[in-house]
Enzyme design. Structure first.
Site, PDB file in Angstrom:
ATOM      1  NE  ARG A  45      73.720  60.625  39.889  1.00  0.00           N
ATOM      2  CZ  ARG A  45      74.182  59.655  39.117  1.00  0.00           C
ATOM      3  NH1 ARG A  45      73.678  59.456  37.906  1.00  0.00           N
ATOM      4  NH2 ARG A  45      75.148  58.854  39.514  1.00  0.00           N
ATOM      5  N   GLY A  46      76.543  62.634  38.787  1.00  0.00           N
ATOM      6  CA  GLY A  46      77.501  61.807  38.043  1.00  0.00           C
ATOM      7  C   GLY A  46      78.549  62.763  37.485  1.00  0.00           C
ATOM      8  NE  ARG A  88      77.084  66.463  44.649  1.00  0.00           N
ATOM      9  CZ  ARG A  88      76.881  65.195  44.268  1.00  0.00           C
ATOM     10  NH1 ARG A  88      76.480  64.915  43.038  1.00  0.00           N
ATOM     11  NH2 ARG A  88      77.077  64.209  45.111  1.00  0.00           N
ATOM     12  CG  ASP A 245      82.202  61.394  41.796  1.00  0.00           C
ATOM     13  OD1 ASP A 245      81.805  60.217  41.908  1.00  0.00           O
ATOM     14  OD2 ASP A 245      81.467  62.331  41.439  1.00  0.00           O
ATOM     15  CG  ASN A 255      82.510  55.924  42.400  1.00  0.00           C
ATOM     16  OD1 ASN A 255      82.148  56.821  41.638  1.00  0.00           O
ATOM     17  ND2 ASN A 255      81.891  54.762  42.442  1.00  0.00           N
TER      18      ASN A 255
HETATM   19  O1  MRU Z   1      76.423  61.711  44.098  1.00  0.00           O
HETATM   20  P1  MRU Z   1      76.456  61.269  42.667  1.00  0.00           P
HETATM   21  O2  MRU Z   1      75.224  60.539  42.252  1.00  0.00           O
HETATM   22  O3  MRU Z   1      76.795  62.415  41.747  1.00  0.00           O
HETATM   23  O4  MRU Z   1      77.672  60.245  42.604  1.00  0.00           O
HETATM   24  C1  MRU Z   1      77.982  59.681  41.371  1.00  0.00           C
HETATM   25  C2  MRU Z   1      79.069  58.689  41.421  1.00  0.00           C
HETATM   26  O5  MRU Z   1      79.666  58.442  42.454  1.00  0.00           O
HETATM   27  C3  MRU Z   1      79.471  58.075  40.115  1.00  0.00           C
HETATM   28  O6  MRU Z   1      79.905  56.764  40.282  1.00  0.00           O
HETATM   29  C4  MRU Z   1      80.614  58.909  39.503  1.00  0.00           C
HETATM   30  O7  MRU Z   1      80.257  60.248  39.428  1.00  0.00           O
HETATM   31  C5  MRU Z   1      81.012  58.426  38.162  1.00  0.00           C
HETATM   32  S1  MRU Z   1      79.786  58.793  36.962  1.00  0.00           S
HETATM   33  C6  MRU Z   1      80.320  58.253  35.468  1.00  0.00           C
END
Ligand code: MRU
Length: 356
Positions: A45-46, A88, A245, A255
């Site tokens: 994730r991220g 996603r 994101d 985000n």
């Molecule tokens: O649901 P996630 O854990 O994938 O969400 C991640 C985030 O919101 C991060 O802040 C974003 O992806 C930036 S990662 C460099």
């Protein structure tokens, strides 16, 4: 430093982040279904890490495929790509990386001479696809380092820094986006005091940010999401740093859920709010944050996932958006790998993207 996505000895391995911080276990990805599940379940994730994983994932999904000709191979690739893209909806890096892989494949067709044999051509195509995934990974690593340097130029020694969710090394190829300046600062004696929001409901701040920063020896304090105003009021926070994101053309940034309220608080308390956004996360085809699709996840994440017994009455209605959009007016600056962008964002984000 831990790497969330590895392609080594012809095996695609992903660190299962759902098990952290208790267990560091890599899982092997072999099929399009495996990578879809890994992304959908947040094992990886991220936004940037999702992009890197998807690039290797689509390559791995077709790596052992034998077809009669190019168009059959391209069709199978396209199906795998379209399928993985449904894992996603919010992080634009997923679609960006998959599009880039397909573009690479289609560009290869022109160079093919179908000699000495299609099988050899096919091996060549697969090799080029893997190299493209390698390039996506190494470009992300370089982008994170560059964002680290730009980000550090905004910060001063000894500052208190609040972050939300996890935009660290676990969310990227390496170093992170908004945590990259923290790592660089740590090497250079900046002695930051980081406050990590726990980030309900999936606890990326508690499980991931506080884990990776404390492993690196950074002074990190974990707080609940509803404590942000309190630490700001005490004067403990000099800057807020977060990831993104998807950033729309006008600078609205999606985000992790809860980011927007932190940005609003920061403005109220006169604290700069910096969003770290690699160019691959800027989506000029989305005019404003209103057009960004926000993922909604199952309600059980709120009331039963981390508890021994349900923490809400049976059958309770839930609403569980995974992201929110921070309005551009709350973002002091956007840190990209090509430089720091200030308002007006509609004009200046375009300029930074067009910059070589
Ligand atoms: O649901 P996630 O854990 O994938 O969400 C991640 C985030 O919101 C991060 O802040 C974003 O992806 C930036 S990662 C460099």
């Amino acid at each position: 430093m831990i790497t969330p996505v590895r392609y080594e000895d012809d095996r695609l391995m992903i660190l299962d982040q759902t098990l952290l911080p208790g267990e560091e276990r890599y899982i092997e990805i072999k099929t399009k279904e495996d990578i879809w599940k890994a992304i959908n379940k947040l094992q990886v994730r991220g936004a940037p890490a999702i992009g890197v994983a998807a690039a290797y994932g689509v390559y791995r999904a077709v790596r052992d495929l034998e077809t009669e000709n190019f168009s059959d191979f391209a069709r199978e690739f396209h199906w795998a790509k379209e399928y993985i893209a449904t894992a996603r909806p919010t992080a634009v890096n997923l679609f960006w990386a998959l599009e880039r892989m397909e573009k690479k494949l289609l560009a290869l067709e022109d160079g093919l001479c179908f000699e000495p044999s299609w099988n050899q051509e096919l091996d060549y195509i697969k090799e080029e696809l893997r190299k493209e995934a390698d390039a996506i990974r190494s470009e992300d690593e370089a982008a994170c380092l560059a964002m680290g340097e730009y980000g550090l130029s905004l910060l001063k020694k000894g500052m208190g820094i609040l972050t939300h969710c996890n935009a660290g090394t676990l969310a990227t190829a390496k170093y992170g986006t908004c945590l990259a300046p923290i790592y660089l600062g740590q090497e250079r004696g900046y002695e930051f005091k980081v406050f990590a929001d726990e980030t309900r409901p999936l606890l990326q701040g508690a499980r991931l940010t506080s884990w990776e920063l404390s492993q690196a020896g950074v002074d990190v304090t974990l707080i609940c999401d509803n404590m942000a105003a309190s630490v700001m009021k005490k004067g403990w926070i000099d800057a807020v740093v977060v990831g993104c994101d998807r950033m729309a053309a006008n600078g609205d940034g999606a985000n992790k859920i809860g980011t927007s309220q932190v940005a609003i608080l920061a403005k109220e308390y006169g604290i700069p709010f910096y969003m770290f956004v690699p160019v691959s996360t800027i989506d000029l085809s989305t005019p404003t944050g209103d057009q960004i699709t926000i993922e909604e996840r199952r309600g059980g994440e709120i009331y039963e996932m981390w508890y021994q017994k349900p923490m809400a009455p049976a059958g309770i209605k839930t609403y569980n958006p995974s992201f929110d959009v921070t309005d551009h007016q709350y973002i002091t600056a956007v840190v990209t790998e090509k430089g720091i962008v200030y308002p007006p964002y509609t004009e200046n984000l375009r300029k930074v993207i067009e910059q070589k």
